[in-house]
Design an enzyme around this catalytic site. Structure first.
Site, PDB file in Angstrom:
ATOM      1  CG  HIS A  82      -1.515   1.349   1.533  1.00 24.79           C
ATOM      2  ND1 HIS A  82      -2.535   1.918   0.785  1.00 24.79           N
ATOM      3  CD2 HIS A  82      -1.231   2.258   2.507  1.00 24.79           C
ATOM      4  CE1 HIS A  82      -2.833   3.117   1.287  1.00 24.79           C
ATOM      5  NE2 HIS A  82      -2.056   3.343   2.330  1.00 24.79           N
ATOM      6  CG  ASP A 111       5.934  17.595 -27.109  1.00 27.02           C
ATOM      7  OD1 ASP A 111       6.105  17.141 -25.968  1.00 27.02           O
ATOM      8  OD2 ASP A 111       5.235  17.032 -27.961  1.00 27.02           O
ATOM      9  CD1 TRP A 147       6.006   3.406   3.906  1.00 30.15           C
ATOM     10  CD2 TRP A 147       7.378   4.101   2.280  1.00 30.15           C
ATOM     11  NE1 TRP A 147       6.353   4.712   4.173  1.00 30.15           N
ATOM     12  CE2 TRP A 147       7.183   5.172   3.189  1.00 30.15           C
ATOM     13  CE3 TRP A 147       8.201   4.309   1.170  1.00 30.15           C
ATOM     14  CZ2 TRP A 147       7.781   6.425   3.033  1.00 30.15           C
ATOM     15  CZ3 TRP A 147       8.796   5.565   1.016  1.00 30.15           C
ATOM     16  CH2 TRP A 147       8.579   6.602   1.938  1.00 30.15           C
ATOM     17  CB  SER A 175      10.233   5.770 -14.434  1.00 31.71           C
ATOM     18  OG  SER A 175       9.163   6.626 -14.729  1.00 31.71           O
ATOM     19  CB  SER A 176      11.735   9.148 -10.610  1.00 28.94           C
ATOM     20  OG  SER A 176      10.580   8.539 -10.116  1.00 28.94           O
ATOM     21  CG  HIS A 259      12.515  14.510   5.432  1.00 33.34           C
ATOM     22  ND1 HIS A 259      11.533  14.007   6.253  1.00 33.34           N
ATOM     23  CD2 HIS A 259      12.214  15.786   5.209  1.00 33.34           C
ATOM     24  CE1 HIS A 259      10.674  14.977   6.538  1.00 33.34           C
ATOM     25  NE2 HIS A 259      11.061  16.065   5.920  1.00 33.34           N
ATOM     26  CD  GLU A 261       9.603  10.157  -2.826  1.00 36.22           C
ATOM     27  OE1 GLU A 261       8.417   9.975  -3.152  1.00 36.22           O
ATOM     28  OE2 GLU A 261      10.508  10.378  -3.648  1.00 36.22           O
ATOM     29  CE1 TYR A 263       8.911  19.688   3.275  1.00 35.59           C
ATOM     30  CE2 TYR A 263      10.640  18.105   3.819  1.00 35.59           C
ATOM     31  CZ  TYR A 263       9.692  19.041   4.216  1.00 35.59           C
ATOM     32  OH  TYR A 263       9.511  19.315   5.544  1.00 35.59           O
ATOM     33  CB  SER A 274       0.935  28.837  -5.982  1.00 40.82           C
ATOM     34  OG  SER A 274       1.449  28.416  -4.741  1.00 40.82           O
ATOM     35  CG  HIS A 308      12.792  14.597  11.142  1.00 41.15           C
ATOM     36  ND1 HIS A 308      12.546  15.796  10.524  1.00 41.15           N
ATOM     37  CD2 HIS A 308      12.237  13.669  10.335  1.00 41.15           C
ATOM     38  CE1 HIS A 308      11.870  15.598   9.404  1.00 41.15           C
ATOM     39  NE2 HIS A 308      11.678  14.305   9.272  1.00 41.15           N
ATOM     40  CG  HIS A 309      12.137  10.099   9.226  1.00 44.93           C
ATOM     41  ND1 HIS A 309      10.813   9.936   8.911  1.00 44.93           N
ATOM     42  CD2 HIS A 309      12.563  11.146   8.471  1.00 44.93           C
ATOM     43  CE1 HIS A 309      10.451  10.835   8.006  1.00 44.93           C
ATOM     44  NE2 HIS A 309      11.498  11.581   7.724  1.00 44.93           N
ATOM     45  CB  THR A 334       6.095  24.772   5.291  1.00 48.16           C
ATOM     46  OG1 THR A 334       7.272  24.022   4.971  1.00 48.16           O
ATOM     47  CG2 THR A 334       4.883  24.007   4.807  1.00 48.16           C
ATOM     48  CE  LYS A 337       6.393  26.679  -0.892  1.00 52.89           C
ATOM     49  NZ  LYS A 337       6.229  27.518  -2.068  1.00 52.89           N
ATOM     50  NE  ARG A 456       3.956   3.755  11.194  1.00 53.38           N
ATOM     51  CZ  ARG A 456       4.893   4.448  10.518  1.00 53.38           C
ATOM     52  NH1 ARG A 456       5.752   5.216  11.149  1.00 53.38           N
ATOM     53  NH2 ARG A 456       4.949   4.376   9.214  1.00 53.38           N
TER      54      ARG A 456
END
Length: 531
Positions: A82, A111, A147, A175-176, A259, A261, A263, A274, A308-309, A334, A337, A456
């Site tokens: 998931h 294009d 994950w 791909s990315s 991390h 990722e 963002y 925006s 921080h993880h 953040t 914004k 969790r």
């Protein structure tokens, strides 16, 4: 900014190749940025429902305490796949699809700069996810280590499907990176005359910065999965203490990718919001340049907060202080914004069409996710929150009411431009309200069970959490089912409906609103000149 000297659709001599080719091969061989954008968006919608179905398995099991529906090992496969599908299969391809569709139109480009690579970067994705999903049917089952695939769960204790998982992650990463290179080259080289960097729409800016982030962190992920592969199958010991390695090293490498990722999955969302908020406020975006600099500073700071993880891994005190303060610091741009969006709406002539409703919901609910993130940044408090449902609530507020809501907002905003038809407003509003209510019933109570200590990724729980979990599961099923309305709206809109004008929304500004609706197959025969 968007007045055009040369009309977008001056056809000097109409050859038949100006229209879209017909048949299935059009989609397989296409190098047109709109076709590839549509493929990405449809693929991401399919993955959104597959990932959502797995979330429903999770919530069905957690509806009551005890083990009723699935085996614990299969439960872990569901939480793992998931997460992988929602991150790499739903959110990221949706943003790439929006970039493919809109970035060339917004900057006046004919294009994408590298059209064949664009085709290739899409068509390897379905195979990556086919490999990942097929691993669920292997003997021993699919990946079941979360994950984030922490070692030694993914090395010493994982099943034989790990090799397939590693292979599919490699293909997603390729791909990315190809997509990111394409975005950067397009924005640098194909802007219309007069389109300076500080005149670019914010969606283009956020995607440019996101593309640099992708190129910086995807190789880190590739390194991490390759080390997992060699630890499991080739007797290396990068993450095994017995062979002189360190399992915590895995977390450092993974979160140095992970991390930024996060963002990567939210910066394009900021760009979409925006674009939408000024349109329906009938005002220019407040503080355009500060928004650009805030986005860039988020990208830079995102490389300084990864641990921080990992507050509970026994980090030295100096390290904990460093990551605590930098995590708090990243909330400042953040916050800039959020204030700028609110200031744009302040005293504007607001109307509440569906894209604006999703955008306002995004601003409010994403802020909830941001504030719980600030709580998680406080090291001693994080010891209490870590690995509880509080964390699940936090990142789902960021990624569901954040990333997914912004994708919905963008889809509704640009859908009339893509199809040439207005969508069914009543059905879309029903979709919005059902999603808004159910998503909060789903995720808000998780804060409470998390603070009370519910862990969790566990298929069973203590009976005192039963009532809250029943409510959460009902919210989850309601949210999942309401997304079928979105499919109905899109389908009806493609089939027909009220004709859309070129501008579509009163107050919309930008090059994309000056071409016909639906946007022609080749947008700009001659580049527009920005006055």
């Amino acid at each position: 900014m968007s007045s055009i000297e040369n009309s977008a659709t001056d056809h000097h001599d109409d050859h038949e190749h100006h229209g879209a080719p017909k048949g299935i091969m059009r989609w397989i061989l296409t190098t047109n940025h709109k076709d590839i954008g549509s493929l990405y968006l449809l693929f991401s919608l399919l993955m959104f429902f597959i990932g959502g179905a797995m979330a429903m398995v999770i919530r069905a099991e957690l509806f009551q305490p005890g083990l009723q529906i699935v085996e614990p090992n299969f439960f872990n496969q569901m939480t793992t796949v998931h997460g992988l599908i929602m991150v790499f299969g739903a959110v990221m391809p949706a943003f790439v699809g929006l970039a493919n569709w809109m970035v060339p139109m917004m900057i006046g480009a004919p294009d994408m700069a590298l059209p064949r690579m664009n085709n290739w970067s899409f068509w390897i994705l379905p195979f990556a996810f086919l490999i990942l999903l097929m691993s669920l049917f292997m003997e021993g089952g699919g990946p079941a280590f979360g994950w984030t695939f922490y070692a030694p769960l993914s090395t010493t204790y994982s099943g034989d499907s790990t090799a397939f998982f590693v292979f599919s992650v490699h293909i997603m990463g390729i791909s990315s990176i190809m997509g990111a290179i394409n975005v950067i080259v397009t924005i640098f080289n194909l802007r219309a005359p007069g389109m300076t960097f500080m005149k670019m729409p914010l969606f283009v800016w956020t995607w440019l910065i996101t593309a640099f982030l992708l190129i910086a962190v995807m190789p880190v992920l590739a390194g991490a999965v390759t080390m997992v592969l060699t630890d499991k199958y080739f007797a290396t010991s990068f993450f095994s203490a017995a062979g002189g390695g360190d399992p915590v090293l895995f977390q450092h490498i993974f979160w140095f990718f992970g991390h930024p990722e996060v963002y990567i999955m939210i910066l394009p969302a900021f760009g979409i919001i925006s674009q939408i908020v000024p349109t329906f406020s009938r005002k220019r975006l407040f503080g355009y340049s500060s928004m650009v600099y805030a986005t860039a500073s988020i990208a830079i700071l995102s490389f300084m907060v990864w641990a921080h993880h990992m507050f509970t891994t026994g980090m030295p005190l100096a390290g904990e202080l460093f990551f605590m303060y930098f995590t708090m610091l990243i909330s400042v741009p953040t916050g800039v914004k959020v204030f700028n969006w609110v200031a744009t709406m302040w005293r504007g002539a607001l109307t509440f069409e569906v894209p604006m409703m999703f955008s306002i919901a995004f601003i409010v609910l994403f802020t909830i996710g941001g504030l719980s993130g600030l709580m998680l940044a406080i090291t001693p408090a994080d010891f209490q929150y870590h690995d509880t449902y509080f964390v699940v609530a936090h990142f789902h507020y960021v990624l569901v009411t954040g990333a997914i809501f912004s994708i919905m907002a963008g889809a509704y905003y640009w859908l009339p431009k893509w199809t040439g038809h207005m969508f069914d407003e009543g059905l879309a509003k029903l979709h919005f309200w059902l999603s808004l209510v159910s998503v909060n019933v789903l995720f808000f109570p998780m804060h409470f069970v998390g603070l009370a200590g519910m862990p969790r990724r566990i298929p069973d729980y203590a009976t005192q959490f039963a009532d809250f979990n029943a409510i959460i599961s009902i919210g989850g099923f309601a949210f999942g089912l309401s997304q079928l309305l979105f499919v109905a709206v899109v389908y009806k809109c493609i089939k027909g409906g009220e004709k859309a004008t070129d501008q579509v929304w009163e107050g919309a500004e930008g090059l994309e609103w000056e071409v016909p609706s639906p946007a022609p197959y080749h947008t700009f025969e001659t580049p527009p000149t920005i006055k």
